[in-house]
Design a protein around this motif. Structure first.
Motif, PDB file in Angstrom:
ATOM      1  N   GLU A   1       0.958  -1.148   0.007  1.00  0.00           N
ATOM      2  CA  GLU A   1       0.217   0.055  -0.502  1.00  0.00           C
ATOM      3  C   GLU A   1       0.982   0.846   0.125  1.00  0.00           C
ATOM      4  N   THR A   2       0.772   2.144  -0.967  1.00  0.00           N
ATOM      5  CA  THR A   2       1.379   3.310  -0.858  1.00  0.00           C
ATOM      6  C   THR A   2       0.933   4.777   0.384  1.00  0.00           C
ATOM      7  N   ILE A   3       2.142   4.827   0.884  1.00  0.00           N
ATOM      8  CA  ILE A   3       1.635   5.844   1.850  1.00  0.00           C
ATOM      9  C   ILE A   3       2.348   6.896   1.285  1.00  0.00           C
ATOM     10  N   LEU A   4       2.450   7.161   0.977  1.00  0.00           N
ATOM     11  CA  LEU A   4       3.223   8.488   0.224  1.00  0.00           C
ATOM     12  C   LEU A   4       4.244   8.299  -1.173  1.00  0.00           C
ATOM     13  N   SER A   5       4.119   9.314  -2.403  1.00  0.00           N
ATOM     14  CA  SER A   5       3.649   9.280  -3.778  1.00  0.00           C
ATOM     15  C   SER A   5       4.333  10.466  -4.263  1.00  0.00           C
TER      16      SER A   5
ATOM     17  N   LYS B   1      12.853  16.494   3.527  1.00  0.00           N
ATOM     18  CA  LYS B   1      12.887  17.839   3.538  1.00  0.00           C
ATOM     19  C   LYS B   1      11.476  19.052   3.005  1.00  0.00           C
ATOM     20  N   SER B   2      11.268  18.467   2.407  1.00  0.00           N
ATOM     21  CA  SER B   2       9.973  18.929   1.353  1.00  0.00           C
ATOM     22  C   SER B   2       8.513  18.201   1.655  1.00  0.00           C
ATOM     23  N   PHE B   3       8.869  16.667   1.754  1.00  0.00           N
ATOM     24  CA  PHE B   3       7.800  16.148   2.813  1.00  0.00           C
ATOM     25  C   PHE B   3       7.418  17.275   3.510  1.00  0.00           C
ATOM     26  N   ILE B   4       7.657  17.649   4.596  1.00  0.00           N
ATOM     27  CA  ILE B   4       7.444  18.289   5.858  1.00  0.00           C
ATOM     28  C   ILE B   4       7.234  19.831   5.609  1.00  0.00           C
ATOM     29  N   GLY B   5       7.738  20.220   4.671  1.00  0.00           N
ATOM     30  CA  GLY B   5       7.626  21.780   4.400  1.00  0.00           C
ATOM     31  C   GLY B   5       8.451  22.162   5.066  1.00  0.00           C
ATOM     32  N   MET B   6       9.345  21.669   4.783  1.00  0.00           N
ATOM     33  CA  MET B   6      11.220  22.366   5.371  1.00  0.00           C
ATOM     34  C   MET B   6      12.200  22.847   5.092  1.00  0.00           C
ATOM     35  N   LEU B   7      11.796  23.413   3.686  1.00  0.00           N
ATOM     36  CA  LEU B   7      12.970  23.883   2.875  1.00  0.00           C
ATOM     37  C   LEU B   7      13.088  25.263   3.562  1.00  0.00           C
ATOM     38  N   ASP B   8      14.423  25.553   3.108  1.00  0.00           N
ATOM     39  CA  ASP B   8      14.940  26.248   3.499  1.00  0.00           C
ATOM     40  C   ASP B   8      14.421  28.359   2.676  1.00  0.00           C
ATOM     41  N   SER B   9      14.308  29.495   3.446  1.00  0.00           N
ATOM     42  CA  SER B   9      13.041  30.254   2.462  1.00  0.00           C
ATOM     43  C   SER B   9      13.591  30.252   1.187  1.00  0.00           C
ATOM     44  N   ASN B  10      14.735  29.955   0.489  1.00  0.00           N
ATOM     45  CA  ASN B  10      14.948  30.015  -0.623  1.00  0.00           C
ATOM     46  C   ASN B  10      14.995  29.094  -1.908  1.00  0.00           C
ATOM     47  N   GLY B  11      14.126  27.678  -0.704  1.00  0.00           N
ATOM     48  CA  GLY B  11      14.459  26.468  -2.019  1.00  0.00           C
ATOM     49  C   GLY B  11      12.812  27.108  -1.847  1.00  0.00           C
TER      50      GLY B  11
ATOM     51  N   ASP C   1      -2.088  17.076  -2.134  1.00  0.00           N
ATOM     52  CA  ASP C   1      -0.862  17.298  -2.800  1.00  0.00           C
ATOM     53  C   ASP C   1      -0.189  18.348  -1.799  1.00  0.00           C
ATOM     54  N   LEU C   2       0.984  18.036  -1.292  1.00  0.00           N
ATOM     55  CA  LEU C   2       1.670  18.332  -0.273  1.00  0.00           C
ATOM     56  C   LEU C   2       2.038  20.038  -0.916  1.00  0.00           C
ATOM     57  N   THR C   3       3.222  19.977  -2.643  1.00  0.00           N
ATOM     58  CA  THR C   3       3.200  20.568  -2.388  1.00  0.00           C
ATOM     59  C   THR C   3       2.094  22.029  -3.647  1.00  0.00           C
ATOM     60  N   LYS C   4       1.291  21.732  -2.920  1.00  0.00           N
ATOM     61  CA  LYS C   4       0.582  23.092  -3.577  1.00  0.00           C
ATOM     62  C   LYS C   4       0.366  23.765  -1.899  1.00  0.00           C
ATOM     63  N   PHE C   5       0.615  23.193  -0.972  1.00  0.00           N
ATOM     64  CA  PHE C   5       0.711  23.939   0.554  1.00  0.00           C
ATOM     65  C   PHE C   5       1.005  25.262   0.547  1.00  0.00           C
TER      66      PHE C   5
ATOM     67  N   LYS D   1       0.300  27.657   2.952  1.00  0.00           N
ATOM     68  CA  LYS D   1       0.385  28.243   4.690  1.00  0.00           C
ATOM     69  C   LYS D   1       0.964  27.492   5.357  1.00  0.00           C
ATOM     70  N   GLU D   2       1.619  27.773   6.321  1.00  0.00           N
ATOM     71  CA  GLU D   2       1.928  27.047   7.298  1.00  0.00           C
ATOM     72  C   GLU D   2       1.316  26.411   8.091  1.00  0.00           C
ATOM     73  N   LYS D   3       0.048  27.001   8.560  1.00  0.00           N
ATOM     74  CA  LYS D   3      -0.936  26.496   8.811  1.00  0.00           C
ATOM     75  C   LYS D   3      -1.496  24.569   8.203  1.00  0.00           C
ATOM     76  N   GLU D   4      -1.593  24.734   7.180  1.00  0.00           N
ATOM     77  CA  GLU D   4      -1.594  23.785   6.830  1.00  0.00           C
ATOM     78  C   GLU D   4      -0.435  22.226   6.512  1.00  0.00           C
ATOM     79  N   TRP D   5       0.330  22.936   6.671  1.00  0.00           N
ATOM     80  CA  TRP D   5       1.914  22.260   7.172  1.00  0.00           C
ATOM     81  C   TRP D   5       1.293  21.279   8.695  1.00  0.00           C
ATOM     82  N   LEU D   6       0.762  22.197   9.948  1.00  0.00           N
ATOM     83  CA  LEU D   6       1.108  21.912  10.712  1.00  0.00           C
ATOM     84  C   LEU D   6       0.025  20.593  11.474  1.00  0.00           C
TER      85      LEU D   6
END
Lengths: 351, 311
Positions: free
Chosen positions: A4-8, A54-64, A77-81, A83-88
């Motif tokens: 079962e795929t959990i993350l793709s 790090k991109s899975f948890i929205g923790m790229l440095d600010s210049n990334g 789709d996590l790449t569409k997040f 706001k910080e609220k969504e990441w939390l």
């Protein structure tokens, strides 16, 4: 076993902006993470293994920024997040991360019990009144003796290994689905390292979580991984089950990594060393990124990027050597010896 | 090479290093003895805080010793020694440090970093000779001579470690203390540095004290290995012998914890736990005894008897 795929992840591209220049640390990676597995991501520093996860948890440095592709987790789709609220809702709660250096990932001014309690209260794991009890339970679960009295100790009162246990306790406090361990044992002694590895295994079994292990140590990889992904210059160049990657590697970079291990070297002889340095990711890479350092490079490697060639259902590698038109090249001797366990450390130490 | 012919280049005799921290005294190194032979790589293995780096630093005269003495090329080099002898030690015994990111002067160019030792000891005739020697030192470690005019930050970790090695080599040392020279490096670069160290051993008959915590690397590079725990050497043997027949429980623990890059073996590996309280030294004092030729273990009479049965 149905997987079962959990993350793709699909065709993920990440760019960093450094003083007006763009650097591309992740160049189109696709990866399916299966529920309950341990995936090890291995590669040398700068290959992009930390940036990728790090991109899975929205923790790229600010210049990334994520330039393209998608990361699908629980239908979103996590790449569409934005706001910080969504990441939390994801970070810490669903996907948690353990970092390399336990000396710097804890707040030195806060009692460790408080640091864990904070997480539990923030994510409302249990009612406030029970939080302290839960913290003590967590601390003893990660193997901290005398948890109740250590609740109010400060990080400096703990050794490196114990601190890493505290960090793991924080990471699993919310019972995440995925735990990402970024070089969790690199800063620790070998004896402590094996304890931490055991601890992560135990937690994984108990909480039935999926673990991603980022490491450059192939010894650790062999110990923990169900599947192994080898990264080079922002791409996964080979992926397969641990046995496939160790015993039947197909990519010349994997060959090189394995051959350079001192465990497989012949005493008094030369150890295989990879010449040159990883490519400059500021420049556009043409062809196979590993070609300039690859002694088996074909002409086509300098011209066109190879696609993935499947080796088995679970194993694929991104090298032109697997193309049916390519000349037959047999892997270096060391690789054959690993498979036949005919290297000089074959007794595996003494136990 | 038979054991009798070998001539020790360095003798460490019963040394101790204590650090005073307020009222507390920390026994970092506690009555340690060993010999290192000419042309040999001798490794000290142990966890952090076991005192291995302190021993290395005592040899290069960075730490004072409280007991015992250190003999290098038949001269005592520990404690108060003459100025000429001190400068000989500074030239002939060199150190390579762990972290190439921290051990190079960021504000100096590579040619100064490499030649600093020569300049300080006035070991050269003119500028021409100095430049020549830097040129050769760079070539020796596989770097380009034009790198001499660059700054350390322009180099990768592996290149910086080679600059560190060039800086040691330019003094034409007889003995090098290599303190975890590869643990801060990437896997692919480790091999380059190990090969380099082995090459100089072959070509120049250099002897090394190699300090490490990772046994897999140590087995590849060493002739003999000493395992150190809490400031004491608990076992010493030929590298292969130590791996075949580890006797002291701490050595067994270290060996069992070392990562094995083989998924079949690694997943079935059993890690033994070392409990230092298992030794009862209240009645009988332990000794560091030769249990078979060249193989030393630390223990009391009863333990040594048990160990010799394991052989």
């Amino acid at each position: 076993m149905a997987k079962e795929t959990i993350l793709s992840v699909k065709d993920l591209e990440i760019e960093f902006n450094l003083r007006g220049k763009t650097l591309q640390p992740i160049r189109k990676i696709s990866l399916d993470l299966y529920k309950g597995e341990t995936l090890a991501i291995a590669g040398e520093s700068g290959s992009g293994k930390s940036v990728f996860t790090k991109s899975f948890i929205g923790m790229l440095d600010s210049n990334g920024t994520i330039k393209g592709g998608e990361i699908i987790f629980e239908g979103k789709d996590l790449t569409k997040f934005k706001k910080e609220k969504e990441w939390l809702q994801i970070r810490g709660k669903k996907i948690a991360m353990v970092f390399q250096d336990p000396m710097t990932s804890l707040n030195p001014l806060k009692r460790i019990g408080e640091q864990i309690r904070e997480v539990i209260i923030e994510h409302k794991v249990v009612p406030k009144e029970q939080a302290k009890q839960r913290v003590i339970q967590l601390l003893s679960e990660v193997g901290i003796p005398d948890a109740e009295s250590r609740y109010s100790d400060f990080p400096h009162q703990f050794s490196g290994g114990m601190r890493q246990r505290v960090v793991i306790a924080i990471a699993v406090a919310c019972q995440p689905d995925i735990l990402i361990c970024d070089e969790p044992t690199t800063a620790l002694d070998v004896t402590i390292q094996s304890q931490i590895i055991e601890l992560v295994k135990k937690i994984q079994k108990e909480l039935k979580i999926t673990v991603i292990y980022i490491t450059h140590d192939l010894g650790v990889v062999a110990e923990v991984a169900d599947r192994v992904a080898i990264m080079y210059a922002g791409q996964i160049v080979e992926i397969g089950t641990a046995e496939e990657v160790f015993f039947d590697p197909r990519h010349p970079y994997t060959w090189a990594l394995l051959s350079s291990l001192p465990q497989f070297g012949e005493k008094g002889g030369e150890l295989f060393a990879i010449e040159g340095v990883p490519p400059n990711l500021f420049k556009k890479i043409v062809g196979d990124a590993f070609a300039p350092r690859n002694r088996y490079a074909l002409e086509v490697d300098f011209l066109a990027e190879p696609p993935y060639f499947p080796v088995s259902e679970t194993h694929k590698a991104k090298t032109w050597l697997l193309d049916p038109r390519a000349p037959k090249i047999s892997p270096p001797d060391v690789i054959r010896r690993i498979k036949e366990r005919d290297y000089w450390q074959s007794d595996g130490g003494a136990v | 090479m038979s054991r009798i012919e070998r001539e020790p280049i360095l003798k460490v005799e019963d040394i101790s290093v204590y650090f005073k921290n307020g009222k507390k005294t920390v026994h970092a190194v506690n009555h340690v003895s060993f010999d290192i032979f000419k042309g040999e790589t001798f490794s000290l293995v142990g966890e952090s805080g076991s005192g291995k780096t302190t021993i290395g630093r005592a040899i290069v005269r960075l730490n004072q010793i409280q007991t015992g003495r250190i003999i290098f090329q038949n001269e005592v080099i520990s404690g108060k020694i003459s100025r000429t002898l001190h400068s000989k030690v500074v030239r002939k015994v060199q150190m390579i440090f762990q972290d190439p990111m921290a051990s190079l002067n960021e504000r100096a160019k590579v040619n100064y970093i490499i030649s600093e030792g020569l300049i300080n000891s006035r070991e050269y005739k003119n500028q021409q000779e100095l430049d020549d020697r830097v040129h050769h030192a760079l070539l020796d470690v596989g770097l380009l001579p034009e790198f001499a005019s660059r700054f350390p930050h322009e180099f990768s970790g592996g290149q910086r470690q080679r600059i560190g090695i060039a800086r040691a080599l330019i003094m034409k040392p007889d003995f090098i203390v290599a303190d975890e020279p590869i643990s801060a490096l990437d896997v692919s670069i480790r091999a380059q540095v190990l090969n380099l160290l082995n090459k100089f051993k072959r070509e120049r008959g250099l002897s090394y004290l190699f300090i490490a915590h990772d046994l897999s690397v140590v087995r590849f590079i060493s002739d003999r290995i000493a395992v150190i725990y809490a400031g004491k050497i608990v076992e010493l043997a030929d590298a292969e012998r130590l791996f075949q027949k580890p006797l002291h429980p701490y050595t067994k623990n270290l060996l069992s914890a070392a990562p094995v890059p083989d998924p079949r073996l690694a997943k079935s590996k059993v890690v033994t736990i070392y409990d230092p309280t298992q030794h009862d030294y209240s009645k009988e004092k332990p000794t560091f005894s030769e249990i078979e030729p060249g193989h030393f273990v630390y223990g009391n009479v009863a333990e040594l008897e048990k160990y010799s049965k394991e052989l």
